[in-house]
Design a protein around this motif. Structure first.
Motif, PDB file in Angstrom:
ATOM      1  N   GLY A 195       0.377  -1.981   0.020  1.00 30.20           N
ATOM      2  CA  GLY A 195      -0.369   0.143  -0.399  1.00 30.20           C
ATOM      3  C   GLY A 195       0.797   1.562  -0.123  1.00 30.20           C
ATOM      4  O   GLY A 195       0.304   2.354   0.514  1.00 30.20           O
ATOM      5  N   ALA A 196       2.057   1.343  -0.257  1.00 31.32           N
ATOM      6  CA  ALA A 196       2.898   2.525  -0.216  1.00 31.32           C
ATOM      7  C   ALA A 196       3.015   2.834  -1.396  1.00 31.32           C
ATOM      8  O   ALA A 196       3.652   4.324  -1.471  1.00 31.32           O
ATOM      9  CB  ALA A 196       4.846   2.001  -0.095  1.00 31.32           C
ATOM     10  N   ALA A 197       2.118   2.623  -2.671  1.00 28.99           N
ATOM     11  CA  ALA A 197       2.079   3.571  -3.817  1.00 28.99           C
ATOM     12  C   ALA A 197       0.890   2.873  -4.250  1.00 28.99           C
ATOM     13  O   ALA A 197      -0.068   2.127  -3.942  1.00 28.99           O
ATOM     14  CB  ALA A 197       2.933   2.646  -4.729  1.00 28.99           C
ATOM     15  N   THR A 198       0.304   3.964  -5.019  1.00 30.63           N
ATOM     16  CA  THR A 198      -0.927   3.588  -5.455  1.00 30.63           C
ATOM     17  C   THR A 198      -0.847   3.574  -7.002  1.00 30.63           C
ATOM     18  O   THR A 198       0.331   3.773  -7.761  1.00 30.63           O
ATOM     19  CB  THR A 198      -1.487   4.780  -5.799  1.00 30.63           C
ATOM     20  OG1 THR A 198      -1.902   6.320  -4.724  1.00 30.63           O
ATOM     21  CG2 THR A 198      -2.594   5.159  -6.378  1.00 30.63           C
ATOM     22  N   LEU A 199      -1.131   2.073  -8.066  1.00 31.59           N
ATOM     23  CA  LEU A 199      -0.920   1.750  -8.908  1.00 31.59           C
ATOM     24  C   LEU A 199      -1.941   2.206  -9.953  1.00 31.59           C
ATOM     25  O   LEU A 199      -3.116   1.660  -9.477  1.00 31.59           O
ATOM     26  CB  LEU A 199      -0.478   0.290  -8.680  1.00 31.59           C
ATOM     27  CG  LEU A 199       0.666  -0.476  -7.864  1.00 31.59           C
ATOM     28  CD1 LEU A 199       0.316   0.021  -6.846  1.00 31.59           C
ATOM     29  CD2 LEU A 199       1.157  -2.094  -8.549  1.00 31.59           C
ATOM     30  N   SER A 200      -1.417   2.012 -11.229  1.00 29.19           N
ATOM     31  CA  SER A 200      -2.424   2.055 -12.431  1.00 29.19           C
ATOM     32  C   SER A 200      -2.030   1.094 -13.578  1.00 29.19           C
ATOM     33  O   SER A 200      -0.821   0.559 -13.485  1.00 29.19           O
ATOM     34  CB  SER A 200      -2.159   3.662 -12.886  1.00 29.19           C
ATOM     35  OG  SER A 200      -0.961   4.035 -12.853  1.00 29.19           O
ATOM     36  N   GLY A 201      -2.374   1.344 -14.329  1.00 29.90           N
ATOM     37  CA  GLY A 201      -1.913   0.927 -16.246  1.00 29.90           C
ATOM     38  C   GLY A 201      -0.545   1.634 -16.796  1.00 29.90           C
ATOM     39  O   GLY A 201      -0.044   0.724 -17.337  1.00 29.90           O
ATOM     40  N   TYR A 260      -5.211  -3.181 -14.727  1.00 27.93           N
ATOM     41  CA  TYR A 260      -5.617  -1.595 -14.153  1.00 27.93           C
ATOM     42  C   TYR A 260      -6.374  -1.472 -16.168  1.00 27.93           C
ATOM     43  O   TYR A 260      -5.277  -1.855 -16.704  1.00 27.93           O
ATOM     44  CB  TYR A 260      -4.939  -0.867 -14.512  1.00 27.93           C
ATOM     45  CG  TYR A 260      -4.518  -1.024 -12.412  1.00 27.93           C
ATOM     46  CD1 TYR A 260      -4.622  -1.182 -11.269  1.00 27.93           C
ATOM     47  CD2 TYR A 260      -2.996  -2.442 -12.388  1.00 27.93           C
ATOM     48  CE1 TYR A 260      -4.471  -1.167  -9.955  1.00 27.93           C
ATOM     49  CE2 TYR A 260      -3.180  -2.516 -10.961  1.00 27.93           C
ATOM     50  CZ  TYR A 260      -2.882  -1.892 -10.179  1.00 27.93           C
ATOM     51  OH  TYR A 260      -2.978  -2.741  -9.028  1.00 27.93           O
ATOM     52  N   PRO A 261      -7.051  -0.262 -16.558  1.00 31.35           N
ATOM     53  CA  PRO A 261      -7.236  -0.355 -17.494  1.00 31.35           C
ATOM     54  C   PRO A 261      -6.563   0.911 -17.819  1.00 31.35           C
ATOM     55  O   PRO A 261      -5.169   1.350 -17.601  1.00 31.35           O
ATOM     56  CB  PRO A 261      -8.530   0.302 -17.331  1.00 31.35           C
ATOM     57  CG  PRO A 261      -8.850   1.011 -15.977  1.00 31.35           C
ATOM     58  CD  PRO A 261      -7.810   0.110 -15.503  1.00 31.35           C
ATOM     59  N   VAL A 262      -5.936   0.573 -19.359  1.00 31.09           N
ATOM     60  CA  VAL A 262      -4.900   1.951 -19.496  1.00 31.09           C
ATOM     61  C   VAL A 262      -5.770   2.323 -22.038  1.00 31.09           C
ATOM     62  O   VAL A 262      -6.711   1.461 -22.170  1.00 31.09           O
ATOM     63  CB  VAL A 262      -3.669   1.344 -20.746  1.00 31.09           C
ATOM     64  CG1 VAL A 262      -3.113   0.212 -19.362  1.00 31.09           C
ATOM     65  CG2 VAL A 262      -3.468  -0.295 -21.139  1.00 31.09           C
ATOM     66  N   ALA A 263      -5.137   3.636 -21.457  1.00 35.43           N
ATOM     67  CA  ALA A 263      -5.875   3.446 -22.620  1.00 35.43           C
ATOM     68  C   ALA A 263      -5.324   3.141 -24.189  1.00 35.43           C
ATOM     69  O   ALA A 263      -4.057   2.491 -24.109  1.00 35.43           O
ATOM     70  CB  ALA A 263      -5.416   4.798 -22.857  1.00 35.43           C
ATOM     71  N   LYS A 273       1.700   3.126 -24.718  1.00 38.08           N
ATOM     72  CA  LYS A 273       3.123   2.354 -24.948  1.00 38.08           C
ATOM     73  C   LYS A 273       3.303   1.775 -24.522  1.00 38.08           C
ATOM     74  O   LYS A 273       3.483   1.875 -23.170  1.00 38.08           O
ATOM     75  CB  LYS A 273       3.557   3.273 -25.591  1.00 38.08           C
ATOM     76  CG  LYS A 273       5.086   2.801 -26.059  1.00 38.08           C
ATOM     77  CD  LYS A 273       6.400   3.984 -26.788  1.00 38.08           C
ATOM     78  CE  LYS A 273       7.446   3.578 -27.244  1.00 38.08           C
ATOM     79  NZ  LYS A 273       8.266   3.728 -27.512  1.00 38.08           N
ATOM     80  N   VAL A 274       3.849   0.840 -25.009  1.00 33.65           N
ATOM     81  CA  VAL A 274       4.555  -1.092 -24.730  1.00 33.65           C
ATOM     82  C   VAL A 274       5.263  -0.737 -24.134  1.00 33.65           C
ATOM     83  O   VAL A 274       6.368  -0.411 -25.324  1.00 33.65           O
ATOM     84  CB  VAL A 274       4.415  -2.047 -24.527  1.00 33.65           C
ATOM     85  CG1 VAL A 274       4.638  -3.273 -23.508  1.00 33.65           C
ATOM     86  CG2 VAL A 274       2.860  -2.643 -24.824  1.00 33.65           C
ATOM     87  N   SER A 275       5.940  -0.864 -23.180  1.00 31.53           N
ATOM     88  CA  SER A 275       7.343  -0.140 -23.565  1.00 31.53           C
ATOM     89  C   SER A 275       8.689  -1.423 -22.268  1.00 31.53           C
ATOM     90  O   SER A 275       8.016  -1.921 -21.436  1.00 31.53           O
ATOM     91  CB  SER A 275       8.724   1.207 -23.042  1.00 31.53           C
ATOM     92  OG  SER A 275       7.648   1.149 -21.974  1.00 31.53           O
ATOM     93  N   ALA A 276       9.713  -1.589 -22.344  1.00 36.31           N
ATOM     94  CA  ALA A 276      10.509  -2.714 -21.638  1.00 36.31           C
ATOM     95  C   ALA A 276      10.743  -2.154 -20.440  1.00 36.31           C
ATOM     96  O   ALA A 276      10.963  -0.201 -20.116  1.00 36.31           O
ATOM     97  CB  ALA A 276      12.227  -2.139 -22.480  1.00 36.31           C
ATOM     98  N   MET A 319      -3.829 -10.822 -26.700  1.00 40.07           N
ATOM     99  CA  MET A 319      -3.154 -10.527 -24.989  1.00 40.07           C
ATOM    100  C   MET A 319      -1.690 -10.621 -25.915  1.00 40.07           C
ATOM    101  O   MET A 319      -1.128 -11.594 -26.487  1.00 40.07           O
ATOM    102  CB  MET A 319      -3.252 -11.775 -24.291  1.00 40.07           C
ATOM    103  CG  MET A 319      -2.971 -11.753 -22.728  1.00 40.07           C
ATOM    104  SD  MET A 319      -1.394 -12.395 -22.359  1.00 40.07           S
ATOM    105  CE  MET A 319      -1.470 -13.557 -23.221  1.00 40.07           C
ATOM    106  N   GLY A 320      -0.907 -10.192 -24.438  1.00 41.25           N
ATOM    107  CA  GLY A 320       0.580  -9.586 -25.042  1.00 41.25           C
ATOM    108  C   GLY A 320       1.637  -9.241 -23.929  1.00 41.25           C
ATOM    109  O   GLY A 320       0.612  -8.092 -23.576  1.00 41.25           O
ATOM    110  N   ASN A 321       2.661  -9.269 -23.887  1.00 38.22           N
ATOM    111  CA  ASN A 321       3.820  -9.124 -23.463  1.00 38.22           C
ATOM    112  C   ASN A 321       5.265  -9.140 -24.405  1.00 38.22           C
ATOM    113  O   ASN A 321       5.098  -9.551 -25.155  1.00 38.22           O
ATOM    114  CB  ASN A 321       3.791  -8.649 -22.079  1.00 38.22           C
ATOM    115  CG  ASN A 321       4.475 -10.685 -21.918  1.00 38.22           C
ATOM    116  OD1 ASN A 321       4.814 -11.122 -22.881  1.00 38.22           O
ATOM    117  ND2 ASN A 321       4.979 -10.761 -20.115  1.00 38.22           N
TER     118      ASN A 321
END
Length: 171
Positions: free
Chosen positions: A11-17, A158-161, A165-168, A128-130
């Motif tokens: 809980g020390a950070a708020t996570l998002s997409g 989490y939702p993303v737009a 951009k998927v990045s390393a 689906m991918g990464n």
């Protein structure tokens, strides 16, 4: 035991997409459990099983799904190394096989260890991918499909737009 990213930072950070693992690593020194970084370019089999159950409800034909695995992985199975390749993101060659959605968590579909990097049903109803250097997995699909994944307590999502951009993740 696998922990979610939010459990790892207690809980020390708020996570998002947009959160990447490296955004959280400084906070991990303050936690009491052993640090186990998520593997890059792989998908936890438990998460894969949850996605199989959800994505199957949003696919017209669960028997025709394409799986892609990067050609550079050590220990890639013969079925993949002998298969055709396609050029994917960043010019990476990916071997592909076709199977059922249920095959996604099989050793044969995984190609090496874990689950295939990309899953694409023939009907194109979702994907689906990464990336091989990513610790996050992305799913594109209908609003109903994505909401079902977000609402499932067995996966941290989490939702993303669509423009995200998927990045390393190791920058």
């Amino acid at each position: 035991m696998r922990k979610t990213w939010s459990e790892a930072v207690s809980g020390a950070a708020t996570l998002s997409g947009r959160t990447q693992w490296n955004d959280l690593t400084d906070l991990l020194a303050e936690t009491s459990f052993p640090r186990l970084d998520p593997a890059m370019g792989s998908l936890d089999r438990g998460v894969a099983d949850v996605l199989i159950s959800i994505l199957g409800r949003h696919t017209r034909n669960t028997e025709r799904v394409y799986y892609l695995v990067w050609e550079g992985y050590a220990g890639i199975t013969t079925s993949y190394s002998a298969s055709e390749t396609v050029d994917a993101s960043y010019g990476r060659k990916m071997h592909y096989l076709q199977g059922s959605l249920e095959d996604a968590s099989s050793t044969e579909a995984a190609g090496f260890n874990g689950a295939p990097l990309w899953w694409v049903p023939e009907d194109g109803s979702w994907c689906m991918g990464n990336d091989i250097y990513a610790r996050s997995v992305y799913v594109g699909g209908s609003g109903t499909c994505i909401q079902e994944i977000i609402d499932d307590p067995r996966v941290e999502s989490y939702p993303v737009a669509p423009t995200h951009k998927v990045s390393a993740e190791d920058r």
